[in-house]
Design a protein around this motif. Structure first.
Motif, short mmCIF file in Angstrom:
data_model
loop_
_atom_site.label_atom_id
_atom_site.label_comp_id
_atom_site.label_asym_id
_atom_site.label_seq_id
_atom_site.Cartn_x
_atom_site.Cartn_y
_atom_site.Cartn_z
N ARG A 107 44.18 43.31 38.66
CA ARG A 107 43.74 42.07 38.01
C ARG A 107 42.22 41.97 38.07
O ARG A 107 41.56 41.64 37.10
CB ARG A 107 44.36 40.85 38.69
CG ARG A 107 44.07 39.53 37.94
CD ARG A 107 44.13 38.32 38.84
NE ARG A 107 43.04 38.31 39.81
CZ ARG A 107 42.85 37.35 40.72
NH1 ARG A 107 43.70 36.35 40.78
NH2 ARG A 107 41.84 37.42 41.57
N GLU A 118 39.79 33.55 35.97
CA GLU A 118 40.14 32.94 34.69
C GLU A 118 40.18 34.03 33.63
O GLU A 118 39.19 34.73 33.41
CB GLU A 118 39.11 31.87 34.30
CG GLU A 118 39.04 30.67 35.24
CD GLU A 118 40.20 29.71 35.07
OE1 GLU A 118 40.99 29.89 34.11
OE2 GLU A 118 40.33 28.80 35.90
N ALA A 119 41.32 34.17 32.98
CA ALA A 119 41.42 35.15 31.89
C ALA A 119 40.65 34.65 30.67
O ALA A 119 40.62 33.46 30.38
CB ALA A 119 42.88 35.38 31.53
N HIS A 125 46.32 37.71 32.57
CA HIS A 125 46.17 36.88 33.77
C HIS A 125 46.52 37.62 35.05
O HIS A 125 46.03 37.25 36.12
CB HIS A 125 47.06 35.63 33.65
CG HIS A 125 46.69 34.72 32.52
ND1 HIS A 125 45.85 33.64 32.68
CD2 HIS A 125 47.05 34.75 31.21
CE1 HIS A 125 45.70 33.02 31.52
NE2 HIS A 125 46.42 33.68 30.61
N TYR A 126 47.38 38.63 34.95
CA TYR A 126 47.89 39.28 36.16
C TYR A 126 47.95 40.79 35.98
O TYR A 126 48.07 41.29 34.85
CB TYR A 126 49.30 38.75 36.50
CG TYR A 126 49.37 37.26 36.64
CD1 TYR A 126 48.85 36.62 37.77
CD2 TYR A 126 49.95 36.47 35.65
CE1 TYR A 126 48.91 35.25 37.90
CE2 TYR A 126 50.03 35.10 35.77
CZ TYR A 126 49.49 34.49 36.89
OH TYR A 126 49.54 33.12 37.03
#
Length: 292
Positions: A107, A118-119, A125-126
């Motif tokens: 990540r 924060e994407a 996101h992960y």
């Protein structure tokens, strides 16, 4: 090729992690150290990747150089930080073209000055989503490693949540787990037992970074939340003399290595910080690697 294949033999496979130097002189020094590390029969090399793509070109340049020097498989780190899914796929396409065989899928840490990941719009996101993307768009073109945390990821609410996140990464298609550095093997064994109990069946590869001075050990412990055993802390605090501290740190990593091999570690991943001296000292005389 699956990364797990490197750990299918009876020997303890070893690998080395590099980072992208900032100058051409740094790349030259790195390549010279890579040649020296080849004496220990590694299975592959990895190279880290700057957040937000800040070292994309240099990372691939390093890996291209290492591949040409060694003839071994190479792995690029890749993080979700600051990049869209499309940009991640573009990087993977370029890496594949240049002969990169493996990806360390992460990540990534929040950018400096922020406390929370924060994407970006259109990003991931992960880490398990990054593994999904690789498997969806590149099928079996890359072997995939993911990170495990023997002392629990610092953002995880508890050990079980951290383990659940790890299992999602493995279930998405990761071949192996490489752990964050640790200095007490008991932490690794507890982590490995928990992984097995959770049904994780891929090789779990311990990651070691020999500390070569006390301030380095303290800084790394603070950054990574890695505990320093009291015996190591006490020994390194006995003298500020550089050669003494180097010897203490390397001897500790050597004993960690011997103990891990005796307790069936499938391999060991060494964070060498682009140098070879500590790795050469701790591995001297140990029968590890692909040709042993």
């Amino acid at each position: 090729m699956s990364l797990a294949e490197h750990y299918a033999g009876t020997n303890c496979a070893i690998s080395f992690e590099l980072f992208p130097p900032k100058t051409s002189e740094g790349i030259d020094k790195l390549c010279n150290n890579v040649k020296r590390l080849m004496d220990f029969n590694p299975s592959y090399f990895t190279c880290t990747y700057g957040a937000g793509g800040s070292t994309q070109g240099t990372t691939l340049e390093v890996l291209k150089c290492v591949r040409e020097i060694t003839g071994l498989p190479v792995a690029s780190h890749l993080t979700c930080v600051g990049l869209t899914a499309e940009q991640l796929a573009d990087y993977l396409t370029e890496a594949k073209t240049l002969g990169v065989e493996h990806i360390v899928a992460l990540r990534g840490d929040p950018p400096k000055g922020t406390d929370k990941f924060e994407a970006v719009n259109g990003g991931l996101h992960y880490a398990n989503q990054l593994v999904d993307l690789i498997r969806e768009k590149f099928a079996d073109d890359f072997g995939i490693a993911v990170a495990g945390y023997p002392e629990v990821h610092q953002e995880a609410s508890d050990a079980q949540t951290d383990l659940d996140n790890l299992k999602r990464k493995v279930d998405s298609g990761a071949d192996i787990i490489i752990t964050q550095l640790f200095y007490d093997n008991a932490d690794f064994y507890r982590f490995r037992d928990a992984c097995v109990k959770a049904g994780i069946q891929v090789p779990i590869v311990p990651g070691l970074l020999p500390v070569t001075n006390f301030k380095q050990a303290q800084r790394i412990a603070s950054m990574c939340k890695a505990g320093i055993p009291s015996v190591l802390e006490s020994a390194m605090g006995e003298s500020d003399e550089a050669d003494y501290q180097f010897k203490v740190g390397v001897d500790h990593a050597r004993q960690q290595t011997i103990d891990l091999v005796e307790n069936d570690a499938p391999g060991i991943h060494y964070y060498v910080l682009n140098k070879s001296d500590a790795a050469e000292k701790l591995l001297d005389g140990l029968s590890l690697g692909v040709d042993c």
